[in-house]
Design an enzyme around this catalytic site. Structure first.
Site, PDB file in Angstrom:
ATOM      1  N   ASP A  75       0.791  -1.187  -0.548  1.00 33.70           N
ATOM      2  CA  ASP A  75       0.289   0.256   0.125  1.00 33.70           C
ATOM      3  C   ASP A  75       1.176   1.566  -0.225  1.00 33.70           C
ATOM      4  OD1 ASP A  75      -2.351  -1.448   0.289  1.00 33.70           O
ATOM      5  OD2 ASP A  75      -2.502  -1.071   2.342  1.00 33.70           O
ATOM      6  N   LYS A 103      -2.912   4.211  -3.757  1.00 28.60           N
ATOM      7  CA  LYS A 103      -3.158   5.822  -4.462  1.00 28.60           C
ATOM      8  C   LYS A 103      -1.989   6.127  -5.571  1.00 28.60           C
ATOM      9  CE  LYS A 103      -6.414   8.299  -2.651  1.00 28.60           C
ATOM     10  NZ  LYS A 103      -6.578   9.429  -1.179  1.00 28.60           N
ATOM     11  N   MET A 124      -8.783   8.104   9.512  1.00 24.86           N
ATOM     12  CA  MET A 124      -9.439   9.095   8.279  1.00 24.86           C
ATOM     13  C   MET A 124     -10.522  10.372   9.068  1.00 24.86           C
ATOM     14  SD  MET A 124      -9.902   5.535   6.607  1.00 24.86           S
ATOM     15  CE  MET A 124     -10.656   4.899   8.167  1.00 24.86           C
TER      16      MET A 124
END
Ligand SMILES: C[S@@+](CC[C@H](N)C(=O)[O-])C[C@H]1O[C@@H](n2cnc3c(N)ncnc32)[C@H](O)[C@@H]1O
Length: 253
Positions: A35, A57, A170
């Site tokens: 990740d 991402k 988050m």
């Protein structure tokens, strides 16, 4: 051939916060699917011919879809004996590790879970904030600050009133909304809060505030950050160590 998939927690950032079991799995991996935010020092434990696949991402793009990651894990379990799925923090704390494990279990692919040190506890610890403390906090909760739009399970805000320490992951984008909701359910507006950016890394930064201030005029915070709320934040005055430590981060090497 049926390989084994290791769903491994890589810890919060400091590469020394990796478990021995995680290092063993990385060393024998034939392929690693990793990740965003995984420190390159951690990947350097891998053998030379290990295939490295980034599934995080990309700048300006969405995270690779979970279905695609699941399919890749399955694909590589047919290709190699040892597949490592490396995830930030702990794989089962907002890491979607459970979904990957279910996908593999349903296809009879053997797997192991190697827990990691979660940012929810370690970023506060590196900031001198214990999530529980005798006489101050007898409970803590880790909560998502970013509920999925098609949420099947939402946060029960009322239930957060009685928990001493709240840790939002988050939660940077929604920090003002979160603070407003917590005041609405009856938490003390003067309650101390801290945002811990890039916890445990060389860029570790702590921003202190109060619930009231965050609800009215939220401070600048850059993700990834842990948003912690509770009286334990005050203990930082006495316990703060990492930010004033003159010994370099890798002193144990
Ligand atoms: C998708 S969640 C994954 C959490 C991870 N599984 C864990 O156990 O730490 C990502 C969030 O974790 C938090 N996070 C992860 N690493 C962090 C770090 N080094 N410092 C501060 N927050 C971090 C941030 O809130 C970030 O938005």
């Amino acid at each position: 051939m049926i390989g084994k998939v290791y769903i491994v927690g890589a810890g919060p950032g400091d590469p020394d916060l990796l478990t021995i079991k995680a290092v063993k799995a990385i060393k024998k991996a034939d392929v690693i699917l990793y990740d965003r935010l995984i420190n390159s020092e951690i990947l350097s434990y891998a053998k030379k011919n290990c295939e490295m696949i980034y599934v995080g991402k990309a700048d300006g793009k969405h995270t690779m879809e979970q279905d695609k990651i699941n399919a890749l894990l399955y694909f590589y379990s047919k290709k190699y004996p040892n597949v490592v799925r490396l995830k930030g923090g702990d794989p089962f704390v907002f890491g979607r590790g459970g979904e990957e494990a279910i996908y593999l279990a349903e296809r009879d692919v053997p797997f192991e879970i190697i827990p990691g040190i979660t940012s929810s506890i370690s970023a506060p610890a590196y900031s001198g904030i214990p999530v529980t403390h005798r006489g101050v906090a007898a409970s803590f909760a880790v909560i998502t600050g970013h509920e999925a739009p098609n949420k099947k399970k939402s946060v029960d805000w009322e239930s957060l009133k009685g928990i001493d320490t709240l840790v939002f992951l988050m939660g940077v984008t929604n920090r003002q909304e979160i603070a407003k909701k917590l005041i609405e359910i009856g938490r003390n507006p003067d309650e101390p809060v801290a945002f811990i950016e890039k916890g445990t890394t060389n860029e570790h930064k702590v921003i202190e505030s109060t619930l009231k201030e965050v609800s009215q005029n939220p401070p600048e915070v850059t993700p990834p950050a842990v948003f912690i709320i509770g009286e334990v934040v005050k203990l930082r005055n006495k316990i703060k160590w990492f930010e004033k430590d003159e010994i370099p981060i890798n002193y144990l090497v």
